[in-house]
Design an enzyme around this catalytic site. Structure first.
Site, PDB file in Angstrom:
ATOM      1  CD  GLN A 156      -2.596   1.611   0.224  1.00  0.00           C
ATOM      2  OE1 GLN A 156      -3.213   0.747  -0.380  1.00  0.00           O
ATOM      3  NE2 GLN A 156      -2.627   2.876  -0.148  1.00  0.00           N
ATOM      4  N   GLY A 285     -11.160   0.011   1.570  1.00  0.00           N
ATOM      5  CA  GLY A 285     -12.221  -0.538   0.738  1.00  0.00           C
ATOM      6  C   GLY A 285     -11.635  -0.883  -0.624  1.00  0.00           C
ATOM      7  N   GLY A 286     -10.898   0.073  -1.159  1.00  0.00           N
ATOM      8  CA  GLY A 286     -10.260  -0.147  -2.445  1.00  0.00           C
ATOM      9  C   GLY A 286      -9.093   0.794  -2.609  1.00  0.00           C
ATOM     10  CG  MET A 287      -4.495   1.561  -3.400  1.00  0.00           C
ATOM     11  SD  MET A 287      -4.591   3.321  -2.924  1.00  0.00           S
ATOM     12  CE  MET A 287      -3.613   4.058  -4.247  1.00  0.00           C
ATOM     13  CG  HIS A 312     -14.078   5.673  -5.026  1.00  0.00           C
ATOM     14  ND1 HIS A 312     -14.504   6.928  -4.650  1.00  0.00           N
ATOM     15  CD2 HIS A 312     -12.765   5.621  -4.681  1.00  0.00           C
ATOM     16  CE1 HIS A 312     -13.495   7.587  -4.101  1.00  0.00           C
ATOM     17  NE2 HIS A 312     -12.422   6.809  -4.102  1.00  0.00           N
ATOM     18  CD  GLU A 313     -10.859   2.508  -5.066  1.00  0.00           C
ATOM     19  OE1 GLU A 313      -9.980   3.299  -5.462  1.00  0.00           O
ATOM     20  OE2 GLU A 313     -11.422   2.647  -3.955  1.00  0.00           O
ATOM     21  CG  ASP A 392      -1.830   8.424   5.443  1.00  0.00           C
ATOM     22  OD1 ASP A 392      -1.770   8.643   4.213  1.00  0.00           O
ATOM     23  OD2 ASP A 392      -1.472   7.363   5.962  1.00  0.00           O
ATOM     24  NE  ARG A 576     -13.726  -0.741   3.696  1.00  0.00           N
ATOM     25  CZ  ARG A 576     -14.857  -0.776   3.010  1.00  0.00           C
ATOM     26  NH1 ARG A 576     -15.560  -1.894   2.941  1.00  0.00           N
ATOM     27  NH2 ARG A 576     -15.288   0.300   2.382  1.00  0.00           N
ATOM     28  CE  LYS A 578     -17.041   2.522   5.245  1.00  0.00           C
ATOM     29  NZ  LYS A 578     -17.653   2.522   3.936  1.00  0.00           N
TER      30      LYS A 578
HETATM   31  N1  BES Z   1      -7.176   6.165  -2.608  1.00  0.00           N
HETATM   32  C1  BES Z   1      -8.115   5.689  -1.675  1.00  0.00           C
HETATM   33  C2  BES Z   1      -7.495   4.767  -0.654  1.00  0.00           C
HETATM   34  C3  BES Z   1      -6.625   5.494   0.343  1.00  0.00           C
HETATM   35  C4  BES Z   1      -7.194   6.322   1.284  1.00  0.00           C
HETATM   36  C5  BES Z   1      -5.254   5.337   0.346  1.00  0.00           C
HETATM   37  C6  BES Z   1      -6.388   6.974   2.205  1.00  0.00           C
HETATM   38  C7  BES Z   1      -4.446   6.014   1.247  1.00  0.00           C
HETATM   39  C8  BES Z   1      -5.021   6.833   2.184  1.00  0.00           C
HETATM   40  C9  BES Z   1      -9.267   4.947  -2.355  1.00  0.00           C
HETATM   41  O1  BES Z   1      -9.558   5.375  -3.637  1.00  0.00           O
HETATM   42  C10 BES Z   1     -10.503   5.194  -1.537  1.00  0.00           C
HETATM   43  O2  BES Z   1     -10.924   6.312  -1.447  1.00  0.00           O
HETATM   44  N2  BES Z   1     -11.060   4.142  -0.971  1.00  0.00           N
HETATM   45  C11 BES Z   1     -12.261   4.205  -0.152  1.00  0.00           C
HETATM   46  C12 BES Z   1     -13.448   3.742  -0.909  1.00  0.00           C
HETATM   47  C13 BES Z   1     -14.330   4.786  -1.472  1.00  0.00           C
HETATM   48  C14 BES Z   1     -15.614   4.198  -2.013  1.00  0.00           C
HETATM   49  C15 BES Z   1     -14.579   6.002  -0.651  1.00  0.00           C
HETATM   50  C16 BES Z   1     -12.081   3.252   1.014  1.00  0.00           C
HETATM   51  O3  BES Z   1     -11.096   2.529   1.054  1.00  0.00           O
HETATM   52  O4  BES Z   1     -12.958   3.210   1.868  1.00  0.00           O
HETATM   53 ZN    ZN Z   2     -10.486   7.260  -3.720  1.00  0.00          ZN
END
Ligand code: BES
Ligand code: ZN
Length: 626
Positions: A156, A285-287, A312-313, A392, A576, A578
């Protein structure tokens, strides 16, 4: 000043700053306060990696070869590094050894790696290995995977963790192409954010090539027991064998999604759009790793209800990966635009009503965050001030959801038909480059001036500066409304007023109706009323991670004890952030809760990624094991 002396002043200045941004003062003035490098003087253009993956030692070992454009003919190349063990540095095809030094450690940033080069140096080879604690690398034991037989590695790199596995210019404003050779134990498959194999190679050696230029936060690698399923001519999914069929079903609409996104935003520039479903320890959730988005298995709800994250991704293939934020303070140009694009994809595929429902749910979270930040907080500006802060911190609801509302305000003020001309033109104009808030607003104003008969009055109505450089939500914020969610609220109210749960009208309810119902439960409910809901809806056993998470939060709020074992299972299994952060933080509010949180955490921590344990260690007052 004579011509000669001016030249020598410039030269001396170039030599002085040639050391990169190694002091705090330098970084405040630098183009990117989160990188030691000075790409304006010497820029890395192409990277060749040759790395061996050592699952026993938890190390990557090998060589990074950097191809340079030394435009200021400087004698020092400053790279970003963090926890890297640099063995030696060689110059050019003749591989002549050169000197290097590592500067002092700076919080969040690691250490500058300063390499002695010549003004005509084009190629630098760095032999190195990573540290077992490298933040970007998540090493999973076989029992932390679905199959349980083989270990797994995933990276990551976003935001500034590429420097923990590759010495590089770790700024989103620097773009590189790359080639890689990755050596893994035979039987395992390696995939990257590049052209990928679909079958394991007998000798465990894989080669990759990425011809489109990317910022290094999009460098990615995953290694494990993986299979591939094709989902369309340019789409497919990788996952562990026991998960791959379910993943293929859940994400079957990916081909349609890609087509819809192209219609809205212009040509898809990256060739393939594949997904990899990772083990549950994946922290997001996704990268949006290009060509291969990394996805959490918690999206596998069995009913395709959580595919918005895939949209989103995918959307990042335009906003973020194609046109990239210049610094982390500009992240709203990446994530905020992406949430807007994501919603447009969702609307095109699943309709306006459903998408409005999702938007209202997201907005609720933003309003809570703005409330916590207070009316004047600079952290509620879209453009963020992050010098000496963790990059971050930029990834809050403000960048995502206020960013979304800003774009939606533009759409609603200009009208969709007219606004829809803007985005494809913007992506064409700035493809494969980086964007600052300032430049974005200047381009937008220019475009408005060209397309409007009375641009002055329109531009002042838009309140552009208030949105980007001001706090909270400006007066012209769009009103979002979902009649479907109002009906859910009404059902909840009649249940609160005494109607039995079994008699509620839940016909046609999706996971998101249920989420609304759960999130709105009042604090005052006695726990037996949660038991009634659980009897009827079975939420403690829900296989939908979003529902289970929202429900578990409520069970903590209301001391509903029967959910205890489910809570522990969830926290131990899922990595995860979140989901973890709110649950642990709710637990930590009472002394008994904190004790329980620590007990669960000590079992769960080995399965979490270090981008997550960092914050949780602090929250729970745990000292990180070395
Ligand atoms: N680029 C982000 C993932 C990320 C967030 C990497 C913070 C490093 C620091 C990815 O595109 C993202 O926003 N993922 C969200 C999902 C989205 C539907 C809001 C996630 O992981 O919850
Ligand atoms: Zn994003």
């Amino acid at each position: 000043m004579s011509c000669l002396s001016r030249t020598s002043t410039v030269l001396i200045a170039a030599l002085l700053v040639g050391a990169g941004c190694t002091t705090g003062e330098d970084r405040r003035r630098a183009p990117d306060p989160h990188s030691f490098s000075r790409p304006d003087q010497v820029a890395v253009r192409h990277l060749e990696l040759d790395l061996t993956v050592d699952f026993e030692a938890h190390r990557l070992r090998g060589r990074a070869t950097l191809h340079l454009d030394n435009r200021a003919a400087v004698r020092e190349l400053t790279l970003d590094s963090r926890d890297l063990d640099i063995k030696r540095v060689l110059l050019g095809s003749e591989e002549r050894e050169t000197s290097f030094r590592l500067g002092d450690e700076v919080e969040f940033l690691g250490r500058p790696l300063v390499v002695r080069i010549e003004p005509d140096t084009r190629v630098v080879h760095i032999d190195y290995e990573t540290d077992p604690r490298a933040i970007a690398l998540q090493w999973l034991e076989p029992q932390q995977t679905a199959g349980g037989r083989q270990p797994f590695l995933l990276t990551q790199s976003e935001s500034v963790f590429a420097r923990t596995w590759i010495p590089c210019q770790d700024s989103p404003s620097v773009r590189i192409t790359y080639d890689a050779t990755i050596r893994v134990p035979p039987g395992l498959l390696a995939v990257m954010s590049a052209g990928n194999p679909t079958e394991p190679s007998p000798d465990g050696v894989y080669t990759f090539s990425m011809e489109q230029s990317i910022p290094v936060y999009l460098l990615a690698l995953a290694v494990g027991e993986l299979e591939f399923r094709k989902l369309g001519p340019r789409n497919g999914v990788y996952a562990e064998p026991s998960v791959v069929e379910q993943a293929a079903w859940e994400f079957a609409e990916i081909e349609q999604m890609t087509a819809v996104a192209e219609e809205l935003f212009g040509r898809y520039r990256w060739g393939r759009f594949d997904l990899i479903v990772l083990p549950p320890g994946f922290p997001f959730g996704g990268m949006e790793n290009p060509r291969l988005s990394f996805i959490t298995p918690t999206l596998l709800a069995g009913d395709r209800s959580l595919v918005a994250t895939v949209a989103h991704e995918l959307a990042h293939s335009w906003s973020g990966n194609l046109v990239t934020h210049a610094t982390w303070g500009d992240i709203w140009l990446n994530e905020g635009l992406t949430v807007y694009l994501e919603k447009r994809i969702m609307e095109a595929l699943y309709g306006r009503d459903y998408t409005e429902m999702l938007a209202v749910l997201d907005q609720q979270v933003l309003l809570e965050t703005l409330e916590e930040l207070g009316p004047e907080s600079p952290d509620s500006h879209l453009q963020l001030e992050l010098v000496d802060r963790d990059p971050d911190e930029s990834f809050g609801d403000v960048a995502y959801e206020k960013g979304y509302l800003f774009l939606r305000m533009l759409e609603e003020t200009l009208g969709r038909e007219r606004w829809d001309q803007f985005l494809p033109g913007y992506f064409d104009e700035f493809e494969f480059s980086s964007m600052s808030s300032e430049r974005f607003l200047a381009y937008l104003r220019e475009w408005l001036a060209e397309t409007d008969p009375d641009p002055g009055s329109l531009i002042s109505r838009l309140q552009l500066d208030d949105w980007v450089y001001g706090p909270g939500l400006p007066a012209n914020r769009p009103a979002i409304h979902s009649a479907a969610l109002d009906r859910v609220d009404a059902q909840r109210q009649s249940w609160i007023d005494g109607q039995p749960a079994a008699e509620l009208d839940t016909t046609g309810w999706t996971a998101h109706h249920r989420l609304r119902f759960i999130r709105g439960l009042p604090d005052s409910l006695p726990s037996r009323r949660l038991a009634e809901l659980d009897d009827v809806f079975g939420w403690t056993e829900s296989s939908n991670a979003e529902i289970l998470h929202a429900w578990l939060l409520q069970t903590l709020e209301h001391d509903y004890e029967p959910a205890g074992p489910a809570l522990e299972r969830f926290l131990v299994q899922v990595g995860r952030n979140k989901f973890l952060e709110p649950l642990y933080s709710r637990l930590a509010e009472t002394p008994e809760g904190l004790e329980r949180a620590r007990a669960i955490y000590s079992r769960a921590r080995p399965g979490y990624h270090s981008v997550v344990t960092h914050g949780l260690d602090e929250m729970l007052g745990v000292t990180a094991p070395r």
